[in-house]
Design a protein around this motif. Structure first.
Motif, short mmCIF file in Angstrom:
data_model
loop_
_atom_site.label_atom_id
_atom_site.label_comp_id
_atom_site.label_asym_id
_atom_site.label_seq_id
_atom_site.Cartn_x
_atom_site.Cartn_y
_atom_site.Cartn_z
N GLU A 119 0.90 -1.35 0.04
CA GLU A 119 0.08 0.03 0.14
C GLU A 119 0.78 1.22 -0.05
O GLU A 119 0.72 2.31 -0.78
N TYR A 120 1.90 1.41 0.91
CA TYR A 120 2.85 2.48 0.75
C TYR A 120 4.04 2.24 0.36
O TYR A 120 5.05 3.12 0.18
N ASP A 121 4.10 1.26 -0.69
CA ASP A 121 5.39 0.77 -1.35
C ASP A 121 6.75 0.89 -0.59
O ASP A 121 7.72 1.35 -1.11
N VAL A 122 6.68 0.28 0.80
CA VAL A 122 7.60 0.15 1.66
C VAL A 122 8.13 -1.23 2.21
O VAL A 122 7.38 -1.84 2.04
N TYR A 123 9.44 -1.41 2.55
CA TYR A 123 9.76 -2.54 2.95
C TYR A 123 10.67 -2.38 3.97
O TYR A 123 11.28 -1.59 4.39
N LEU A 124 10.71 -3.63 4.94
CA LEU A 124 11.67 -3.75 5.87
C LEU A 124 12.74 -4.98 5.64
O LEU A 124 12.34 -6.14 5.25
N ARG A 125 13.88 -4.91 5.63
CA ARG A 125 14.93 -5.79 5.52
C ARG A 125 15.67 -5.87 6.86
O ARG A 125 16.10 -5.07 7.54
N ILE A 126 15.34 -7.02 7.68
CA ILE A 126 15.89 -7.04 8.83
C ILE A 126 16.68 -8.44 9.38
O ILE A 126 16.27 -9.21 8.70
N ASN A 127 17.60 -8.33 10.23
CA ASN A 127 18.19 -9.54 10.95
C ASN A 127 18.56 -9.00 12.27
O ASN A 127 19.42 -8.34 12.50
N PHE A 128 17.67 -9.02 13.25
CA PHE A 128 17.86 -8.82 14.49
C PHE A 128 18.46 -9.79 15.44
O PHE A 128 19.17 -9.53 16.53
N TYR A 129 19.08 -10.88 14.75
CA TYR A 129 19.90 -11.80 15.45
C TYR A 129 21.62 -11.48 15.13
O TYR A 129 22.30 -11.40 16.22
N GLU A 130 22.00 -11.70 14.19
CA GLU A 130 23.10 -11.18 13.62
C GLU A 130 23.54 -9.74 13.40
O GLU A 130 24.57 -9.38 13.44
N GLN A 131 22.46 -8.89 13.26
CA GLN A 131 22.71 -7.64 12.87
C GLN A 131 23.62 -7.40 11.78
O GLN A 131 24.48 -6.30 12.20
N ASP A 132 23.65 -7.97 10.79
CA ASP A 132 24.66 -7.80 9.71
C ASP A 132 24.08 -7.26 8.62
O ASP A 132 24.51 -7.53 7.56
N TRP B 36 6.95 14.54 0.88
CA TRP B 36 7.04 13.72 1.91
C TRP B 36 5.63 13.17 2.06
O TRP B 36 4.56 13.84 2.44
N ARG B 37 5.67 11.86 2.49
CA ARG B 37 4.44 11.11 2.93
C ARG B 37 4.60 10.61 4.09
O ARG B 37 5.28 9.81 4.27
N LYS B 38 3.75 10.96 5.08
CA LYS B 38 3.70 10.48 6.53
C LYS B 38 3.10 9.03 6.46
O LYS B 38 2.11 8.68 5.91
N LEU B 39 3.72 8.16 7.09
CA LEU B 39 3.30 6.76 7.31
C LEU B 39 2.29 6.90 8.35
O LEU B 39 2.62 7.35 9.49
N PRO B 40 1.36 5.93 8.45
CA PRO B 40 0.42 5.74 9.64
C PRO B 40 1.34 5.29 10.91
O PRO B 40 2.24 4.61 10.63
N GLY B 41 0.67 5.40 12.06
CA GLY B 41 1.20 4.93 13.23
C GLY B 41 1.40 3.68 13.45
O GLY B 41 2.55 3.08 13.93
N THR B 42 0.25 2.71 12.48
CA THR B 42 0.45 1.27 12.66
C THR B 42 0.42 0.93 11.18
O THR B 42 -0.18 1.27 10.35
N LEU B 43 1.41 -0.09 10.68
CA LEU B 43 1.60 -0.21 9.31
C LEU B 43 1.66 -1.84 9.30
O LEU B 43 2.63 -2.49 10.21
N THR B 44 1.03 -2.50 8.75
CA THR B 44 1.23 -4.01 8.36
C THR B 44 1.95 -4.22 7.39
O THR B 44 1.86 -4.03 6.23
N PHE B 45 2.85 -5.44 7.65
CA PHE B 45 4.01 -6.01 6.66
C PHE B 45 3.62 -7.51 6.32
O PHE B 45 2.96 -8.02 7.27
N THR B 46 3.96 -8.04 5.12
CA THR B 46 3.69 -9.14 5.15
C THR B 46 5.13 -9.87 4.50
O THR B 46 6.02 -8.92 4.02
N ARG B 47 5.44 -11.00 4.85
CA ARG B 47 6.86 -11.68 4.78
C ARG B 47 6.84 -12.21 3.28
O ARG B 47 5.94 -12.74 2.76
N LYS B 48 7.96 -11.64 2.73
CA LYS B 48 8.11 -12.18 1.16
C LYS B 48 9.00 -13.28 1.32
O LYS B 48 9.77 -13.81 1.86
#
Length: 143
Positions: A37-50, A131-143
């Protein structure tokens, strides 16, 4: 004899593949998550933080970042803390370093995650020259 060896090798490969798949699934905060919907993504690795931000390797390895499709702008996750198996707290800054915020990322199921912005700035991303503000709560799906 050759058939037995071939069967044993194939069986071992199947067992190793199943074990590798199980290992990946047990780490819900190592993922590529998208919000169409907002054309954004999260790339995360909270374990190795690499995680390295493409084109911005100056930051070095990080827990992750929030990016915008077809744009180099991002919000960098500077620190994170796991709160059990299904929730993490994060600190983010924009790539200019001028804004920051706290947020939580909660896993609802194997493919659904919710990012909730907390104290600090509101996440803004470029959109059609503004600039587009994102809503306070945003839903993401795993790809």
């Amino acid at each position: 004899m050759k058939n037995k060896i071939l069967h044993i090798v194939l069986l071992l490969l199947l067992v190793l593949q199943a074990g590798a798949q199980k290992h990946t699934e047990s780490k819900p905060f190592r993922a590529y998550l998208i919000n169409n919907e907002y054309d954004v993504y999260l790339r995360i690795n909270f374990y190795e933080q690499d995680v390295k931000v493409p084109g911005q390797e100056l930051y070095g390895p990080l827990p992750g970042y929030l990016g915008k499709q077809h744009n180099s702008f991002c919000w960098v996750i500077t620190s994170c803390k796991l709160k059990g198996d299904d929730q993490a707290e994060m600190q983010l800054i924009n790539d200019f370093g001028s804004e920051d915020l706290r947020a939580t990322l909660t896993r609802k199921n194997d493919s659904l995650y919710v990012l909730k912005q907390g104290a600090g700035s509101t996440i803004k991303v470029p959109h059609q020259g503004k600039w587009r503000k994102l809503p306070g709560t945003l839903t993401f799906t795993r790809k």
